[in-house]
Design a protein around this motif. Structure first.
Motif, mmCIF file in Angstrom:
data_model
loop_
_atom_site.group_PDB
_atom_site.id
_atom_site.type_symbol
_atom_site.label_atom_id
_atom_site.label_comp_id
_atom_site.label_asym_id
_atom_site.label_seq_id
_atom_site.Cartn_x
_atom_site.Cartn_y
_atom_site.Cartn_z
ATOM 1 N N SER B 30 -36.196 -38.945 -27.685
ATOM 2 C CA SER B 30 -36.469 -38.144 -28.874
ATOM 3 C C SER B 30 -37.216 -38.981 -29.897
ATOM 4 O O SER B 30 -36.933 -40.163 -30.073
ATOM 5 N N THR B 40 -31.197 -41.072 -28.024
ATOM 6 C CA THR B 40 -31.312 -39.627 -27.970
ATOM 7 C C THR B 40 -32.414 -39.253 -26.995
ATOM 8 O O THR B 40 -33.511 -39.819 -27.046
ATOM 9 N N ALA B 69 -26.608 -26.606 -32.440
ATOM 10 C CA ALA B 69 -28.022 -26.269 -32.332
ATOM 11 C C ALA B 69 -28.677 -26.380 -33.699
ATOM 12 O O ALA B 69 -28.008 -26.395 -34.721
ATOM 13 N N VAL B 81 -28.021 -29.546 -29.210
ATOM 14 C CA VAL B 81 -27.656 -30.949 -29.361
ATOM 15 C C VAL B 81 -26.298 -31.172 -28.704
ATOM 16 O O VAL B 81 -25.320 -30.532 -29.073
ATOM 17 N N ASN B 83 -23.505 -34.101 -27.903
ATOM 18 C CA ASN B 83 -23.081 -35.476 -28.172
ATOM 19 C C ASN B 83 -22.023 -35.870 -27.152
ATOM 20 O O ASN B 83 -21.016 -35.181 -27.003
ATOM 21 N N ARG B 94 -26.865 -39.002 -27.051
ATOM 22 C CA ARG B 94 -27.144 -37.640 -27.515
ATOM 23 C C ARG B 94 -28.226 -37.034 -26.648
ATOM 24 O O ARG B 94 -29.234 -37.686 -26.356
ATOM 25 N N LYS B 96 -30.683 -33.605 -26.051
ATOM 26 C CA LYS B 96 -31.216 -32.420 -26.715
ATOM 27 C C LYS B 96 -31.984 -31.573 -25.730
ATOM 28 O O LYS B 96 -32.600 -32.093 -24.796
#
Lengths: 387, 178
Positions: B30, B40, B69, B81, B83, B94, B96
């Motif tokens: 990300s 992420t 979200a 999202v 976790n 994380r 996504k």
């Protein structure tokens, strides 16, 4: 037979509805129905500045507002990148206050849990001690429950004079009285009957359901955010994390009962090293100016105006920040788009996940009366579940 | 278990190699700034189950802490999202998933993490994202007959029945011009 328990029922600790299917006395199916306390806090926060959104966090888990404040403040501080600049006095005070909050929350849990199962007097004693803690909060924040005292950058105001003495007096009283709580329930045969072997969760089940806090630790999993991901200096305090074995209602009871003396230990260590000094970060863009500065300094007046109308603007980014609340892992997921309001605020409420595991505790292995026992042991706060 | 680094506030271990590029070529890092330093990754919707299965069974991220979200108002509009937490290694990650604004659908992860059940119901309720093969996909916070999804950005903060007005023009509810 299907029974509708709640939403208004004294033993559901708020507005929780349970649709229970029974075969005789035993629970075949138990479906929690939530949402009766949904107030749209996450949506509301998107239209508030960060300091305004802080006041919403009090209202999620109303039995530990200071820990909610702390979770939110840490998230905002990390988003701003100022967590290292927060003064030591603020950090140590945060430890003292959140541990006091944990004790007060556990006292309410103990009182209501015991009351649900027929031991009325525990509730009265618990309230008596909690009152002293709330008095300390009132001296600090001006209010007893919706404190908003811990805010991004430090504390809302300086500690009141005599704070140290007040807390020490409370500890002196409380340490003398705490053994009495154990005599009420811990070795009582009646208490065993209602709690042992009831609502058990294995470690595997608890982890797969995202259960945290005393319930997870009662199942023997050593996960405490204060130990694993220390914040506000918890790594410098000496304390233990009590663990259970069987994961039943009695073990959860014992884990919480053993957590209270650990909190006392932490408070005592923190009191010993409570420094003098500033309670708020030295940054006029984030910290409100002091009253005398507003009265004498034009620039401070402008900062004050800008801060309370516009707020501050954390750089764009995201943060998932965990703290250990009285109920488990409380996390704030904040997304900033660079404006003065959180683009998205999500609260990972420990009660939400903990309540979800309730059917697992009950279905096929317990009687109707055990439901009350299980609800009490989860220690749910519906304000936090529904947000 | 306790991290021994100098920066204990940062709950991050080195997870650079957790999602190896050769194994999941479509998984990207990300680009958003993660202030907590959590690694992420953006995962294509159709590889989500595969990636989470890998993370749970091989990388030992056994606890799914949270599913939520974000509505970005532009395409791809929704971002889920996830976790995850590894209790054994005191480590976090994380994940996504980007979803389109039109008809957002993703497969449910309840088969891997039964605790995702209520979280996915919440996202379904408040964002209108559909989870396939979810055992019990109903609204959870709002009433069953509610119209709209409150956490979407185009849903007015004043509620569905009142027009959005500047703050100084609020009128009592009964007299709104609806």
């Amino acid at each position: 037979m299907t029974i509708n328990m709640g939403p208004q029922h004294p033993s559901t600790h708020g507005v929780l509805r349970l649709v229970v299917t029974l075969s005789g006395e035993s629970v075949v199916k138990c479906v929690p129905d939530i949402g009766y306390l949904h107030t749209g806090i996450e949506k509301t926060a998107e239209s508030k500045t960060y300091n305004q959104a802080l006041t919403l966090t009090d209202r999620t888990d109303y039995l530990n507002p200071l820990i909610n404040n702390l979770g939110f403040s840490l998230a905002v501080e990390r988003l701003l990148g100022i967590e290292k600049q927060v003064p030591q006095k603020a950090q140590v005070t945060r430890v003292i206050l959140t541990e006091l909050q944990r004790i007060s929350s556990h006292l309410v849990w103990l009182g209501t849990h015991a009351m649900d199962l027929g031991a009325l007097s525990t509730f009265l004693y618990g309230m008596r001690e909690r009152e002293i803690i709330l008095d300390i909060f009132e001296k600090c924040a001006g209010v007893r429950m919706m404190t908003s005292y811990i805010m991004p950058g430090g504390l809302y105001a300086d500690l009141p004079s005599g704070f140290d003495t007040d807390v020490r007096n409370f500890l002196a009283i409380f340490k003398k009285r705490w053994p009495e709580y154990h005599t009420l329930l811990t070795n009582s045969e009646l208490w065993f009957e209602r709690t042992k072997g009831i609502g058990a969760l294995t470690a595997q089940e608890a982890i797969s359901y995202g259960v945290t806090g005393p319930i997870l630790r009662a199942s023997g999993v050593n996960y405490d955010v204060r130990k694993m991901f220390p914040y506000i200096g918890y790594e410098t305090y000496d304390f233990e994390v009590p663990l259970g074995k069987t994961g039943d209602v009695y073990d959860r009871f014992m884990v919480r009962m053993l957590e209270v003396p650990q909190s006392i230990r932490i408070i005592e260590q923190a009191l010993d090293k409570l420094p003098e000094g500033d309670w708020m970060i030295d940054d006029p863009k984030i910290a409100p100016p002091k009253k005398w500065q507003i009265a004498t300094n034009m620039e401070s007046l402008i900062h004050h105006f800008k801060l309370f109308t516009e707020g501050y603007k954390p750089p764009a980014g995201e943060i998932y920040s965990r703290v250990e609340s009285a109920r488990g892992e409380l996390a704030y997921y904040l997304v900033s788009d660079g404006s003065n309001k959180p683009y998205r605020m999500h609260i990972r409420a420990p009660s939400f996940a903990n309540l979800q595991s309730m059917p697992l505790m009950l279905e096929g292995k317990s009687n109707f009366a055990d439901i009350v026992s299980a609800i009490g042991s989860i220690d749910i706060i519906l304000g936090e579940v529904d947000r | 278990m306790t991290p021994t680094s100098d920066e204990p506030a940062n709950p991050v271990q080195n997870e650079e190699n957790t999602l190896k590029a050769e194994r999941f070529p479509n998984v990207k890092r990300s680009e958003m700034r993660a202030a907590d330093g959590t690694p992420t990754f953006i995962v294509p919707a159709d590889e989500l189950l595969e990636v989470l299965q890998y993370l749970r069974d091989e990388a030992r991220f056994t606890m799914l802490e949270d599913v939520t979200a974000v509505d970005w108002k532009k395409e791809p509009r929704f971002q889920l999202v996830y976790n995850l937490l590894s209790l054994e290694r005191a480590s976090v990650i994380r994940i996504k998933v980007n979803l389109p604004g039109e008809n957002p659908i993703v497969s449910s992860v309840t088969a891997l993490f039964p605790g995702a059940n209520w979280y996915e119901r919440e996202v379904f309720d408040l964002f209108g994202i559909t989870f396939t093969e979810h055992p019990d996909l109903r609204r959870i916070e709002m009433p069953d007959d509610w119209q709209g999804h409150p956490l979407r950005k185009d849903y007015p903060i004043t509620g569905p029945r009142r027009p959005v007005m500047p703050a100084n023009q609020f009128r009592p509810v009964g007299r709104s011009n609806s």
